[in-house]
Write an enzyme that holds these catalytic residues in place. Structure first.
Site, mmCIF file in Angstrom:
data_model
loop_
_atom_site.group_PDB
_atom_site.id
_atom_site.type_symbol
_atom_site.label_atom_id
_atom_site.label_comp_id
_atom_site.label_asym_id
_atom_site.label_seq_id
_atom_site.Cartn_x
_atom_site.Cartn_y
_atom_site.Cartn_z
ATOM 1 N N ILE A 198 0.870 -1.181 0.000
ATOM 2 C CA ILE A 198 0.000 0.000 0.000
ATOM 3 C C ILE A 198 0.905 1.229 0.000
ATOM 4 C CG2 ILE A 198 -1.644 1.312 1.399
ATOM 5 C CD1 ILE A 198 -2.797 -1.409 2.252
ATOM 6 N N ASN B 88 -0.995 0.600 -12.806
ATOM 7 C CA ASN B 88 -1.120 -0.657 -12.063
ATOM 8 C C ASN B 88 -2.042 -1.572 -12.849
ATOM 9 O OD1 ASN B 88 -0.916 -2.481 -9.817
ATOM 10 N ND2 ASN B 88 -2.967 -1.853 -9.174
ATOM 11 N N HIS C 2 -4.787 -4.701 -12.009
ATOM 12 C CA HIS C 2 -5.509 -5.335 -10.902
ATOM 13 C C HIS C 2 -6.395 -6.435 -11.484
ATOM 14 C CE1 HIS C 2 -7.381 -5.723 -7.020
ATOM 15 N NE2 HIS C 2 -8.567 -5.696 -7.608
ATOM 16 N N THR D 110 -3.651 6.205 -8.033
ATOM 17 C CA THR D 110 -3.936 7.349 -7.167
ATOM 18 C C THR D 110 -3.814 6.867 -5.722
ATOM 19 O OG1 THR D 110 -6.274 6.805 -7.214
ATOM 20 C CG2 THR D 110 -5.516 8.446 -8.812
ATOM 21 N N GLU E 262 -5.978 6.248 -3.498
ATOM 22 C CA GLU E 262 -6.942 5.245 -3.045
ATOM 23 C C GLU E 262 -6.627 3.905 -3.699
ATOM 24 O OE1 GLU E 262 -11.770 4.879 -2.479
ATOM 25 O OE2 GLU E 262 -10.934 6.578 -3.559
ATOM 26 N N ASP F 299 -6.413 0.665 -5.607
ATOM 27 C CA ASP F 299 -7.145 0.038 -6.718
ATOM 28 C C ASP F 299 -8.338 0.883 -7.199
ATOM 29 O OD1 ASP F 299 -5.417 -2.164 -6.544
ATOM 30 O OD2 ASP F 299 -6.716 -3.207 -5.141
HETATM 31 C C1 GRF Z 1 -1.490 -10.268 -11.224
HETATM 32 O O1 GRF Z 1 -2.664 -11.021 -11.179
HETATM 33 C C2 GRF Z 1 -1.801 -8.800 -11.126
HETATM 34 O O2 GRF Z 1 -3.019 -8.457 -11.724
HETATM 35 C C3 GRF Z 1 -1.878 -8.571 -9.654
HETATM 36 O O3 GRF Z 1 -0.898 -9.399 -9.090
HETATM 37 C C4 GRF Z 1 -0.628 -10.482 -9.970
HETATM 38 C C5 GRF Z 1 0.832 -10.408 -10.270
HETATM 39 O O4 GRF Z 1 1.289 -11.484 -11.032
HETATM 40 N N1 GRF Z 1 -1.707 -7.182 -9.340
HETATM 41 P P1 GRF Z 1 2.750 -11.432 -11.657
HETATM 42 O O5 GRF Z 1 3.731 -11.198 -10.502
HETATM 43 O O6 GRF Z 1 2.779 -10.331 -12.653
HETATM 44 O O7 GRF Z 1 2.954 -12.789 -12.253
#
Ligand code: GRF
Length: 209
Positions: free
Chosen positions: A89, A104, A106, A138, A140, A142
């Site tokens: 975080i 990022n 997610h 940002t 916050e 995700d």
């Molecule tokens: C992925 O699922 C990504 O979306 C999430 O963490 C995981 C990372 O996987 N944030 P990797 O280390 O890129 O294989």
């Protein structure tokens, strides 16, 4: 040539996808991990990419860790900072420092399911689709402005693991594509809103049939 700095915490498969994409006009200047045992570090080092560890356990506070992390990132003069499975975080000051130049990925269709265990939560809610989201970072967690999303259809026999596998395949296409658009100047943040070039279809992806 634009400098990309990638932050990881583990295996780094998204980092590998971005490196392997060979994005023209950019170089991966460094891969930085907050864990010395992050498997992706060895993969990057074998390819001659600079690697660094900023171990969060060695810092007394989030602020102290983020300051050390920012100093390490900045020593590589980044145009873009890419969080690829970076499991920390971040403080508001850190996110503001890289506003408009930090992405990022997610593993959910944000704004649904920020945080952990996204695929299990999607199953429990009876979702018909799941997916992944690339967004500007940002303060916050995700929640930043959405750049691109990948969507998979859920099936009756899906488990969290089977969804994760399908979504990860899509992540490996979606994230390099978003980074490529940023490097090409087709993607930017203006007044908190994502501005992209004249190809909005590039923001939505589903698996090839
Ligand atoms: C992925 O699922 C990504 O979306 C999430 O963490 C995981 C990372 O996987 N944030 P990797 O280390 O890129 O294989």
């Amino acid at each position: 040539m634009k400098n990309i700095v990638i932050l990881i915490s583990g295996r780094g498969s998204n980092m590998q996808a971005i490196v392997n994409a060979g994005i023209s006009g950019a170089r991966v200047a460094a891969v930085i991990a907050n864990r010395p045992d992050a498997a992706g570090l060895a993969w990057a080092a074998e390819r001659g990419i600079a690697t660094e560890v900023v171990d969060h356990k060695l810092y007394p506070s989030r602020e102290a860790f983020d300051a050390a992390l920012a100093a390490t990132i900045d020593s590589h003069q980044p145009d873009l900072v890419v969080l690829a499975g970076f499991m920390r975080i971040l403080t508001e000051g850190f996110t503001r420092r890289y506003e408009g130049r930090m992405l990022n990925i997610h593993p959910s269709l944000l704004p649904a399911f920020p945080g952990l265990h996204t695929h299990q939560r999607a199953l429990e809610m009876g979702c018909k689709v799941a997916g992944c989201t690339v967004h500007f970072v940002t303060a916050e967690l995700d929640h930043g402005p959405i750049v691109a999303q990948g969507v998979v259809t859920l099936q009756d026999d899906d488990t969290a693991d089977s969804i994760a596998a399908r979504v990860l395949t899509l992540e490996h296409q979606l994230y390099p594509a978003a980074v490529r658009r940023f490097v090409a100047g087709e993607l930017a943040l203006h007044d908190g809103k994502v501005k992209c070039g004249d190809n909005p279809a590039a923001s939505l992806m589903s698996p090839a049939p």
